[in-house]
Design an enzyme around this catalytic site. Structure first.
Site, PDB file in Angstrom:
ATOM      1  N   ARG A  43       0.809  -1.227   0.000  1.00  0.00           N
ATOM      2  CA  ARG A  43       0.000   0.000   0.000  1.00  0.00           C
ATOM      3  C   ARG A  43       0.845   1.282   0.000  1.00  0.00           C
ATOM      4  O   ARG A  43       0.645   2.192  -0.820  1.00  0.00           O
ATOM      5  CB  ARG A  43      -0.908   0.029   1.243  1.00  0.00           C
ATOM      6  N   THR A  44       1.784   1.371   0.936  1.00  0.00           N
ATOM      7  CA  THR A  44       2.494   2.635   1.141  1.00  0.00           C
ATOM      8  C   THR A  44       3.394   2.955  -0.052  1.00  0.00           C
ATOM      9  O   THR A  44       3.383   4.075  -0.567  1.00  0.00           O
ATOM     10  CB  THR A  44       3.313   2.575   2.447  1.00  0.00           C
ATOM     11  N   LYS A  88      25.923  -5.384  -0.713  1.00  0.00           N
ATOM     12  CA  LYS A  88      27.395  -5.462  -0.693  1.00  0.00           C
ATOM     13  C   LYS A  88      27.945  -4.839   0.574  1.00  0.00           C
ATOM     14  O   LYS A  88      29.141  -4.572   0.678  1.00  0.00           O
ATOM     15  CB  LYS A  88      27.976  -4.729  -1.907  1.00  0.00           C
ATOM     16  N   ARG A 113      11.132   3.801   4.315  1.00  0.00           N
ATOM     17  CA  ARG A 113      10.651   2.802   5.279  1.00  0.00           C
ATOM     18  C   ARG A 113      11.848   1.972   5.687  1.00  0.00           C
ATOM     19  O   ARG A 113      12.604   1.486   4.831  1.00  0.00           O
ATOM     20  CB  ARG A 113       9.576   1.905   4.657  1.00  0.00           C
ATOM     21  N   HIS A 159       4.389   5.767  11.884  1.00  0.00           N
ATOM     22  CA  HIS A 159       3.904   5.582  10.508  1.00  0.00           C
ATOM     23  C   HIS A 159       2.909   6.728  10.286  1.00  0.00           C
ATOM     24  O   HIS A 159       1.692   6.529  10.223  1.00  0.00           O
ATOM     25  CB  HIS A 159       3.240   4.209  10.371  1.00  0.00           C
TER      26      HIS A 159
HETATM   27  N1   CP Z   1      -0.453  -0.244   5.986  1.00  0.00           N
HETATM   28  C1   CP Z   1       0.751  -0.434   5.408  1.00  0.00           C
HETATM   29  O1   CP Z   1       1.741   0.229   5.786  1.00  0.00           O
HETATM   30  O2   CP Z   1       0.743  -1.373   4.420  1.00  0.00           O
HETATM   31  P1   CP Z   1       2.021  -1.778   3.552  1.00  0.00           P
HETATM   32  O3   CP Z   1       2.979  -2.476   4.476  1.00  0.00           O
HETATM   33  O4   CP Z   1       1.479  -2.678   2.475  1.00  0.00           O
HETATM   34  O5   CP Z   1       2.631  -0.517   3.007  1.00  0.00           O
END
Ligand code: CP
Length: 308
Positions: free
Chosen positions: A62-63, A90, A112, A140
């Site tokens: 999603r993100t 590496k 992320r 998040h």
């Molecule tokens: N909700 C969420 O962060 O989903 P993803 O891990 O698919 O990005």
């Protein structure tokens, strides 16, 4: 008042740094993109000439995709960094990776990473805006903002509403960011989990804590379910799925304890039959799960516009 609101942040690292006015500002700008994304012509050139680097050191559907889609719909160029095919394999460190990316003059870095605090560290080294797409168990922020947009569109606001968050609170950056945002906006936040899935060494201020999920459901307007983050757990703390589902899984009977018009949310990915019954997840009158995904694109467009 959004049109004249001064958003004074270069980065989006956490919810704690945002004021209620900042949050309302983001949600109002996002609303414009909800309408645009539902129309025939979804594209603008507001970010033409800008470059977004998507640095995902952890898996995401999603993100990552919604940041890419958001940026492309606004005319930006997007580079997706994959750990599997990068020089991290590496031995290159996160810091050296970021310095390398920074040298290419991106306008945004979306990151992320599994380490709590990674996005903040990157923001200190990069010249461009850094957006936290999830760091360890800590933050998040774009998830909390898209959840807020979903709630606001359904309930009209946050003051006095009761949101019950159930599941693996201990390992959940989604829970932390949602607690920060919802408390700040005047909602009553409850968390429900077995003792070993509650954080031990941190205060969860202003939050009502329940071990009994059914008690936490009584009077809830929103029931937000979280998956078990097995990848972050010590092996001895793994719950047995069938007993966990019996006590903490959301099914029709449990949902009836919440308010009659309560809605169900989940950041995804969902694990059917572990924390949520398929019948509830797929109930179009109750489940906002796919609406959350839709709002994710609009919220990320709003953030890119505001930080541009
Ligand atoms: N909700 C969420 O962060 O989903 P993803 O891990 O698919 O990005």
């Amino acid at each position: 008042m959004p049109a004249s609101h001064k958003f004074s942040h270069k980065h989006l690292i956490d919810i704690k740094s945002l004021s209620p006015e900042d949050i309302e500002f983001i949600l109002e700008i996002a609303e414009k993109y909800v309408t645009k994304n539902r129309s025939k012509n979804k594209s603008t050139d507001i970010l033409k000439g800008k470059t977004l680097m998507n640095l995902f050191f952890e898996n995401s559907t999603r993100t990552r995709i919604s940041f890419e889609l958001a940026a492309k719909r606004m005319g930006a160029d997007v580079i997706n960094f994959s750990t599997e095919s990068s020089s991290t394999k590496k031995g290159e460190t996160l810091l050296d990776t970021v310095l390398t990316i920074n040298a290419m003059h991106p306008d945004y870095i979306v990151i992320r990473h599994g380490e709590s605090g990674a996005a903040e560290m990157v923001a200190k080294k990069a010249n461009c805006s850094v957006i936290n797409a999830g760091d360890g168990t800590l933050n998040h922020p774009t998830q909390a903002l898209l959840d807020a947009l979903t709630i606001k569109r359904r309930l009209g606001g946050f003051k006095g509403i009761t949101v019950t968050i159930c599941g693996d609170i201990k390992h959940s950056r989604v829970a932390r960011s949602n607690i920060d945002l919802l408390s700040k906006m005047g909602a009553i936040v409850r968390v429900a989990a077995p003792e070993f899935l509650l954080p031990k060494d941190e205060k969860v201020e202003g939050v009502e804590i329940f071990n009994d999920f059914e008690k936490a459901l009584d009077g809830a307007d929103i029931v937000m379910m979280l998956r078990l983050q097995r990848e972050r757990m010590d092996v001895p703390t793994l719950p047995i799925e069938s007993s966990y589902y019996k006590l903490y899984g959301l099914d029709r009977n449990k949902l009836e304890i919440a308010k009659k018009n309560a809605f169900v949310m989940h950041p995804g990915p969902i694990n059917r039959g572990v924390e949520i019954d398929s019948e509830i997840a797929d109930d179009m009158n109750k489940s906002l799960i796919l609406e959350q995904v839709e709002m994710g694109v609009a919220v990320r467009q709003a953030i890119l516009e505001i930080l541009s």
